[in-house]
Scaffold this motif. Structure first.
Motif, PDB file in Angstrom:
ATOM      1  N   LYS A  30       0.848  -1.193   0.000  1.00 45.94           N
ATOM      2  CA  LYS A  30       0.000   0.000   0.000  1.00 45.94           C
ATOM      3  C   LYS A  30       0.880   1.239   0.000  1.00 45.94           C
ATOM      4  O   LYS A  30       1.766   1.379   0.842  1.00 45.94           O
ATOM      5  CB  LYS A  30      -0.913  -0.010   1.232  1.00 45.94           C
ATOM      6  N   TYR A  31       0.630   2.144  -0.965  1.00 43.91           N
ATOM      7  CA  TYR A  31       1.460   3.338  -1.125  1.00 43.91           C
ATOM      8  C   TYR A  31       2.943   2.936  -1.152  1.00 43.91           C
ATOM      9  O   TYR A  31       3.770   3.442  -0.398  1.00 43.91           O
ATOM     10  CB  TYR A  31       1.185   4.351  -0.011  1.00 43.91           C
ATOM     11  N   SER A  32       3.243   2.028  -2.055  1.00 44.18           N
ATOM     12  CA  SER A  32       4.540   1.350  -2.090  1.00 44.18           C
ATOM     13  C   SER A  32       5.709   2.328  -2.126  1.00 44.18           C
ATOM     14  O   SER A  32       5.620   3.412  -2.701  1.00 44.18           O
ATOM     15  CB  SER A  32       4.587   0.443  -3.317  1.00 44.18           C
ATOM     16  N   ASN A  33       6.800   1.921  -1.515  1.00 39.06           N
ATOM     17  CA  ASN A  33       8.054   2.675  -1.516  1.00 39.06           C
ATOM     18  C   ASN A  33       8.880   2.233  -2.715  1.00 39.06           C
ATOM     19  O   ASN A  33       9.285   1.069  -2.778  1.00 39.06           O
ATOM     20  CB  ASN A  33       8.809   2.393  -0.210  1.00 39.06           C
ATOM     21  N   PRO A  34       9.150   3.103  -3.716  1.00 40.85           N
ATOM     22  CA  PRO A  34       8.891   4.537  -3.746  1.00 40.85           C
ATOM     23  C   PRO A  34       7.730   4.967  -4.633  1.00 40.85           C
ATOM     24  O   PRO A  34       7.464   6.157  -4.738  1.00 40.85           O
ATOM     25  CB  PRO A  34      10.194   5.062  -4.347  1.00 40.85           C
ATOM     26  N   SER A  35       7.057   4.056  -5.296  1.00 42.60           N
ATOM     27  CA  SER A  35       6.126   4.462  -6.355  1.00 42.60           C
ATOM     28  C   SER A  35       4.800   4.995  -5.832  1.00 42.60           C
ATOM     29  O   SER A  35       4.101   5.728  -6.526  1.00 42.60           O
ATOM     30  CB  SER A  35       5.856   3.283  -7.293  1.00 42.60           C
ATOM     31  N   GLY A  36       4.426   4.589  -4.612  1.00 41.38           N
ATOM     32  CA  GLY A  36       3.140   5.019  -4.071  1.00 41.38           C
ATOM     33  C   GLY A  36       1.955   4.228  -4.586  1.00 41.38           C
ATOM     34  O   GLY A  36       0.811   4.542  -4.247  1.00 41.38           O
ATOM     35  N   ILE A  37       2.190   3.186  -5.390  1.00 40.92           N
ATOM     36  CA  ILE A  37       1.066   2.393  -5.916  1.00 40.92           C
ATOM     37  C   ILE A  37       0.549   1.449  -4.837  1.00 40.92           C
ATOM     38  O   ILE A  37       1.247   1.134  -3.866  1.00 40.92           O
ATOM     39  CB  ILE A  37       1.468   1.611  -7.185  1.00 40.92           C
ATOM     40  N   THR A  38      -0.682   0.980  -5.016  1.00 43.85           N
ATOM     41  CA  THR A  38      -1.300   0.010  -4.113  1.00 43.85           C
ATOM     42  C   THR A  38      -1.685  -1.233  -4.908  1.00 43.85           C
ATOM     43  O   THR A  38      -2.230  -1.134  -6.004  1.00 43.85           O
ATOM     44  CB  THR A  38      -2.537   0.618  -3.429  1.00 43.85           C
ATOM     45  N   TYR A  39      -1.375  -2.393  -4.349  1.00 44.64           N
ATOM     46  CA  TYR A  39      -1.636  -3.651  -5.046  1.00 44.64           C
ATOM     47  C   TYR A  39      -3.141  -3.830  -5.266  1.00 44.64           C
ATOM     48  O   TYR A  39      -3.954  -3.562  -4.377  1.00 44.64           O
ATOM     49  CB  TYR A  39      -1.139  -4.851  -4.242  1.00 44.64           C
ATOM     50  N   SER A  40      -3.500  -4.333  -6.433  1.00 46.47           N
ATOM     51  CA  SER A  40      -4.898  -4.641  -6.728  1.00 46.47           C
ATOM     52  C   SER A  40      -5.308  -5.935  -6.024  1.00 46.47           C
ATOM     53  O   SER A  40      -4.473  -6.754  -5.619  1.00 46.47           O
ATOM     54  CB  SER A  40      -5.092  -4.806  -8.236  1.00 46.47           C
ATOM     55  N   ASP A  41      -6.616  -6.136  -5.891  1.00 51.81           N
ATOM     56  CA  ASP A  41      -7.127  -7.379  -5.301  1.00 51.81           C
ATOM     57  C   ASP A  41      -6.645  -8.591  -6.092  1.00 51.81           C
ATOM     58  O   ASP A  41      -6.280  -9.625  -5.513  1.00 51.81           O
ATOM     59  CB  ASP A  41      -8.654  -7.361  -5.272  1.00 51.81           C
ATOM     60  N   GLU A  42      -6.636  -8.454  -7.417  1.00 45.00           N
ATOM     61  CA  GLU A  42      -6.202  -9.580  -8.246  1.00 45.00           C
ATOM     62  C   GLU A  42      -4.746  -9.935  -7.967  1.00 45.00           C
ATOM     63  O   GLU A  42      -4.389 -11.113  -7.858  1.00 45.00           O
ATOM     64  CB  GLU A  42      -6.369  -9.257  -9.732  1.00 45.00           C
ATOM     65  N   THR A  43      -3.891  -8.929  -7.828  1.00 42.29           N
ATOM     66  CA  THR A  43      -2.480  -9.192  -7.546  1.00 42.29           C
ATOM     67  C   THR A  43      -2.318  -9.903  -6.213  1.00 42.29           C
ATOM     68  O   THR A  43      -1.563 -10.883  -6.106  1.00 42.29           O
ATOM     69  CB  THR A  43      -1.695  -7.871  -7.531  1.00 42.29           C
ATOM     70  N   VAL A  44      -3.029  -9.449  -5.195  1.00 45.98           N
ATOM     71  CA  VAL A  44      -2.929 -10.077  -3.872  1.00 45.98           C
ATOM     72  C   VAL A  44      -3.369 -11.534  -3.951  1.00 45.98           C
ATOM     73  O   VAL A  44      -2.706 -12.432  -3.413  1.00 45.98           O
ATOM     74  CB  VAL A  44      -3.759  -9.302  -2.839  1.00 45.98           C
ATOM     75  N   ARG A  45      -4.467 -11.785  -4.632  1.00 44.61           N
ATOM     76  CA  ARG A  45      -4.971 -13.166  -4.733  1.00 44.61           C
ATOM     77  C   ARG A  45      -4.009 -14.053  -5.525  1.00 44.61           C
ATOM     78  O   ARG A  45      -3.810 -15.224  -5.186  1.00 44.61           O
ATOM     79  CB  ARG A  45      -6.361 -13.164  -5.368  1.00 44.61           C
ATOM     80  N   ARG A  46      -3.402 -13.507  -6.556  1.00 40.12           N
ATOM     81  CA  ARG A  46      -2.454 -14.306  -7.343  1.00 40.12           C
ATOM     82  C   ARG A  46      -1.196 -14.627  -6.543  1.00 40.12           C
ATOM     83  O   ARG A  46      -0.655 -15.733  -6.637  1.00 40.12           O
ATOM     84  CB  ARG A  46      -2.118 -13.587  -8.653  1.00 40.12           C
ATOM     85  N   LEU A  47      -0.734 -13.666  -5.752  1.00 38.32           N
ATOM     86  CA  LEU A  47       0.413 -13.940  -4.877  1.00 38.32           C
ATOM     87  C   LEU A  47       0.085 -15.053  -3.891  1.00 38.32           C
ATOM     88  O   LEU A  47       0.912 -15.944  -3.637  1.00 38.32           O
ATOM     89  CB  LEU A  47       0.796 -12.682  -4.104  1.00 38.32           C
ATOM     90  N   ALA A  48      -1.116 -15.012  -3.364  1.00 35.26           N
ATOM     91  CA  ALA A  48      -1.517 -16.011  -2.373  1.00 35.26           C
ATOM     92  C   ALA A  48      -1.711 -17.391  -2.979  1.00 35.26           C
ATOM     93  O   ALA A  48      -1.464 -18.407  -2.320  1.00 35.26           O
ATOM     94  CB  ALA A  48      -2.818 -15.563  -1.696  1.00 35.26           C
TER      95      ALA A  48
END
Length: 428
Positions: A186-204
């Motif tokens: 969330k608010y990634s260092n340094p880009s500030g982007i936040t992972y989408s739900d799809e990305t989180v589910r695919r990682l899991a």
């Protein structure tokens, strides 16, 4: 003014002369401005000064369960602190271990435990011929330093607008020497982007990852919004829930702290994990420590009302941070958009802006800024081993300087970007 790419050589040389003159004037000011790291400003730190008044010699220093917080004991944190940190980690108190003041220490210790002891019965990583780790880029330099210090090979993967490039991640994890991935979701260092739900589910859900593959979920900016309007705040799916639903309940470790909420040098850190992981960590932690600073845990739990005061407190932080990021956006757009030589992110929270200049100019830009009295994060720091192959990414950290100093620093920075780009274009 035409874009730099459309200018004739004569036009470029005229522009270079003008920019050099402006740079010379700035360098002569003797500035000493710092945008190197994402430190809270003095004004932000002052928001937490009442924390120091929560406990005094007349205070009740017992936790709700009767624990005397002045004494030894309580390995995983007092109940009040576990509830507070569960709020930050988006988890349940029983899944939380409250630690010292730094989540970075918790991440380093977790990596060392896996190297020495393995993960839930797996072969200790330190006994394997090689151990590799996925590193979304641009990313956090201190994450990369942990891997480098412990001899873990880092493999960069692109960080997209919705998180790591999952096609690449899913392809790479078929190699069972890859044991994990860094994630600032969330608010990634340094880009500030936040992972989408799809990305989180695919990682899991990745089926071909090694059984002891671990997601180090560093949710450092979980409550660091610029706006107190929920519609203007990013939300990230809970990795614990996603892993349980995917049948991989032990795949993640969550990390967080109050470092940028109260005092970075005197905060509270914690981790959250599955019951099996928590039991394993506590077994080793029981040898390493007798208990952490319970007075500080009690102080934070009471000051932040176990999380109930977080929205109010973080809104005050956001009111200080938001204008700084607006200023950065304004300066970059005014000075660089017309020349069409750079792109940058526009986050809704966190501590950084990720800046992409022309390939081959980042190091020169940072050098020019330093010579003019503005310290930036080192070029290349957002890549493993400090090696950005394009030499284009620079992390902008606007939090520390007051607004007037930040404006000066951004004037210098944008001038340096132009100067480095023009030098490259003319020299061919």
């Amino acid at each position: 003014m035409p874009r730099y790419a459309e200018m004739s050589k004569a036009e470029l040389e005229a522009e270079l002369a003008e920019v050099r003159a402006r740079y010379g004037e700035m360098a002569a000011r003797g500035l000493k401005l710092n945008m190197a790291r994402g430190k809270p400003s003095a004004a932000q730190l002052e928001l937490s000064l009442p924390l120091l008044d929560v406990l005094d010699s007349a205070a009740d220093l017992a936790a709700e369960d009767g624990t005397d917080c002045r004494n030894y004991g309580v390995l995983d944190g007092i109940p009040e602190a576990k509830r507070l940190m569960a709020t930050l980690l988006d988890d349940e108190p029983e899944s939380v271990i409250v630690l010292g003041n730094a989540s970075l220490t918790a991440m380093y210790d977790a990596m060392v435990r896996y190297l020495v002891f393995g993960a839930l019965g797996s072969t200790p990583w330190g006994r394997l011929p090689e151990v590799k780790w996925l590193c979304p880029v641009p990313g956090y330099d201190r994450h990369f330093s942990i891997c480098e210090d412990l001899g873990i090979e880092m493999i960069p993967v692109p960080l997209c607008e919705d998180g790591p490039d999952m096609e690449e991640v899913e392809h790479l994890v078929a190699d069972d020497t890859i044991k994990g991935i860094w994630c600032v979701p969330k608010y990634s260092n340094p880009s500030g982007i936040t992972y989408s739900d799809e990305t989180v589910r695919r990682l899991a859900a990745m089926e071909c990852a090694a059984p002891d593959f671990r997601i180090f979920w560093d949710n450092a900016y979980a409550v660091h919004h610029f706006s107190d309007d929920p519609a203007e705040q990013d939300i990230v799916l809970d990795i614990a829930e996603a892993c349980r639903e995917a049948g991989n309940p032990d795949r993640y470790l969550k990390f967080g702290s109050t470092s940028k909420i109260t005092f970075p040098g005197a905060g509270v850190a914690a981790l959250a994990a599955s019951p099996a992981n928590i039991a394993e960590i506590k077994r080793h932690l029981g040898v390493q420590a007798i208990g952490h600073d319970k007075l500080n845990q009690l102080r934070h739990a009471r000051f932040l009302e176990e999380g109930a005061r977080l929205p109010e407190h973080m809104a005050a932080h956001g009111a200080l941070m938001g204008p700084k990021f607006e200023l950065v956006e304004k300066k970059l757009a005014e000075e660089l958009a017309e020349a069409d030589i750079a792109t940058w992110t526009s986050p809704r929270g966190g501590y950084f802006v990720s800046f992409e200049g022309p390939a081959g100019t980042a190091r020169r830009t940072v050098e020019l800024a330093r010579e003019a009295g503005v310290t930036m994060t080192g070029a290349g720091a957002t890549w493993p081993y400090g090696d950005d192959p394009a030499d284009s990414n620079i992390r902008i950290a606007p939090s520390l300087p007051p607004l007037e100093e930040l404006e000066e620093a951004m004037d210098v920075f944008t001038c340096c970007v132009k100067l480095a780009a023009l030098e490259q274009l003319i020299e061919g």
